[in-house]
Design a protein around this motif. Structure first.
Motif, mmCIF file in Angstrom:
data_model
loop_
_atom_site.group_PDB
_atom_site.id
_atom_site.type_symbol
_atom_site.label_atom_id
_atom_site.label_comp_id
_atom_site.label_asym_id
_atom_site.label_seq_id
_atom_site.Cartn_x
_atom_site.Cartn_y
_atom_site.Cartn_z
ATOM 1 N N ALA A 264 -6.146 0.835 -0.037
ATOM 2 C CA ALA A 264 -5.551 0.266 1.171
ATOM 3 C C ALA A 264 -4.483 1.241 1.670
ATOM 4 O O ALA A 264 -3.575 1.605 0.935
ATOM 5 N N LYS A 265 -4.616 1.660 2.900
ATOM 6 C CA LYS A 265 -3.715 2.653 3.474
ATOM 7 C C LYS A 265 -2.397 2.043 3.952
ATOM 8 O O LYS A 265 -2.361 0.912 4.428
ATOM 9 N N LYS A 266 -1.353 2.842 3.831
ATOM 10 C CA LYS A 266 -0.017 2.458 4.275
ATOM 11 C C LYS A 266 -0.055 2.049 5.748
ATOM 12 O O LYS A 266 -0.755 2.647 6.544
ATOM 13 N N ALA B 121 -3.201 -2.496 -9.833
ATOM 14 C CA ALA B 121 -2.786 -2.045 -8.501
ATOM 15 C C ALA B 121 -1.636 -1.058 -8.658
ATOM 16 O O ALA B 121 -0.717 -1.290 -9.444
ATOM 17 N N ARG B 122 -1.723 0.032 -7.923
ATOM 18 C CA ARG B 122 -0.658 1.039 -7.919
ATOM 19 C C ARG B 122 -0.309 1.379 -6.470
ATOM 20 O O ARG B 122 -1.197 1.534 -5.644
ATOM 21 N N SER B 123 0.987 1.482 -6.208
ATOM 22 C CA SER B 123 1.443 1.798 -4.859
ATOM 23 C C SER B 123 2.467 2.926 -4.912
ATOM 24 O O SER B 123 3.166 3.094 -5.905
ATOM 25 N N ASP B 124 2.553 3.679 -3.820
ATOM 26 C CA ASP B 124 3.522 4.771 -3.748
ATOM 27 C C ASP B 124 4.842 4.317 -3.125
ATOM 28 O O ASP B 124 5.736 5.124 -2.904
ATOM 29 N N ASP B 125 4.966 3.008 -2.851
ATOM 30 C CA ASP B 125 6.195 2.441 -2.306
ATOM 31 C C ASP B 125 6.267 0.980 -2.755
ATOM 32 O O ASP B 125 5.260 0.419 -3.177
ATOM 33 N N GLU B 126 7.426 0.364 -2.663
ATOM 34 C CA GLU B 126 7.545 -1.044 -3.031
ATOM 35 C C GLU B 126 6.652 -1.858 -2.097
ATOM 36 O O GLU B 126 6.846 -1.863 -0.887
ATOM 37 N N THR B 127 5.659 -2.514 -2.686
ATOM 38 C CA THR B 127 4.671 -3.263 -1.918
ATOM 39 C C THR B 127 4.380 -4.583 -2.628
ATOM 40 O O THR B 127 3.973 -4.573 -3.781
ATOM 41 N N PRO B 128 4.610 -5.709 -1.963
ATOM 42 C CA PRO B 128 4.290 -6.990 -2.612
ATOM 43 C C PRO B 128 2.778 -7.135 -2.759
ATOM 44 O O PRO B 128 2.022 -6.855 -1.832
ATOM 45 N N ILE B 129 2.357 -7.555 -3.947
ATOM 46 C CA ILE B 129 0.930 -7.724 -4.221
ATOM 47 C C ILE B 129 0.727 -9.083 -4.876
ATOM 48 O O ILE B 129 1.394 -9.424 -5.843
ATOM 49 N N SER B 130 -0.192 -9.851 -4.334
ATOM 50 C CA SER B 130 -0.559 -11.140 -4.906
ATOM 51 C C SER B 130 -2.084 -11.189 -4.946
ATOM 52 O O SER B 130 -2.735 -11.163 -3.914
ATOM 53 N N VAL B 131 -2.649 -11.231 -6.142
ATOM 54 C CA VAL B 131 -4.099 -11.162 -6.296
ATOM 55 C C VAL B 131 -4.640 -12.533 -6.684
ATOM 56 O O VAL B 131 -4.110 -13.190 -7.573
ATOM 57 N N THR B 132 -5.678 -12.973 -5.999
ATOM 58 C CA THR B 132 -6.383 -14.199 -6.351
ATOM 59 C C THR B 132 -7.868 -13.885 -6.458
ATOM 60 O O THR B 132 -8.319 -12.814 -6.058
ATOM 61 N N ASN B 133 -8.619 -14.824 -6.989
ATOM 62 C CA ASN B 133 -10.042 -14.609 -7.175
ATOM 63 C C ASN B 133 -10.802 -15.811 -6.650
ATOM 64 O O ASN B 133 -10.545 -16.937 -7.048
ATOM 65 N N GLY B 134 -11.773 -15.560 -5.797
ATOM 66 C CA GLY B 134 -12.617 -16.621 -5.271
ATOM 67 C C GLY B 134 -14.040 -16.543 -5.807
ATOM 68 O O GLY B 134 -14.948 -17.148 -5.252
ATOM 69 N N PRO C 187 3.560 -1.781 3.287
ATOM 70 C CA PRO C 187 4.595 -0.755 3.325
ATOM 71 C C PRO C 187 4.222 0.518 2.557
ATOM 72 O O PRO C 187 4.841 1.551 2.747
ATOM 73 N N GLY C 188 3.223 0.454 1.700
ATOM 74 C CA GLY C 188 2.825 1.634 0.927
ATOM 75 C C GLY C 188 1.320 1.713 0.771
ATOM 76 O O GLY C 188 0.601 0.744 1.006
ATOM 77 N N ASN C 189 0.829 2.905 0.392
ATOM 78 C CA ASN C 189 -0.580 3.058 0.046
ATOM 79 C C ASN C 189 -0.810 2.343 -1.281
ATOM 80 O O ASN C 189 -0.006 2.472 -2.200
#
Length: 95
Positions: A31-33, A63-76, A39-41
């Motif tokens: 996912a691109k910035k 998940a890895r980001s080059d900036d502080e990025t909120p990540i919330s992962v769910t599964n459907g 806010p980050g890649n």
């Protein structure tokens, strides 16, 4: 699906790998910035792991980001194994 759903991004199938008694299918998403407000890649990896001798299945998210990025992962994900009727299925979640 919403704007922030990972299915809106290009998914790369990295392959199926065997390690000991397990099989692992790995998918990668980039996912691109600034796209959709990120806010980050962010590089995501989703691994579906089947433990052949233990009758277990697991999903691992990374998940890895080059900036502080909120990540919330769910599964459907939903599927039925071995039964033609959901009334006969039981789900046990150790937590």
């Amino acid at each position: 699906m919403g704007d922030y759903c990972l299915s809106n991004y290009i998914t790369r199938f990295a392959g199926v790998f065997k390690a000991g008694d397990s099989l692992c299918a790995i998918f990668q998403i980039q996912a691109k910035k600034k796209k959709n407000g990120l806010p980050g890649n962010v590089n995501y990896q989703v691994s579906f792991i089947l433990y052949e001798n233990e009758n277990k299945f697991s999903i691992k998210y990374t998940a890895r980001s080059d900036d502080e990025t909120p990540i919330s992962v769910t599964n459907g994900l939903s599927f039925v194994l071995g039964e033609s009727n959901l009334d006969k299925l039981r789900l046990k979640v150790d937590s």
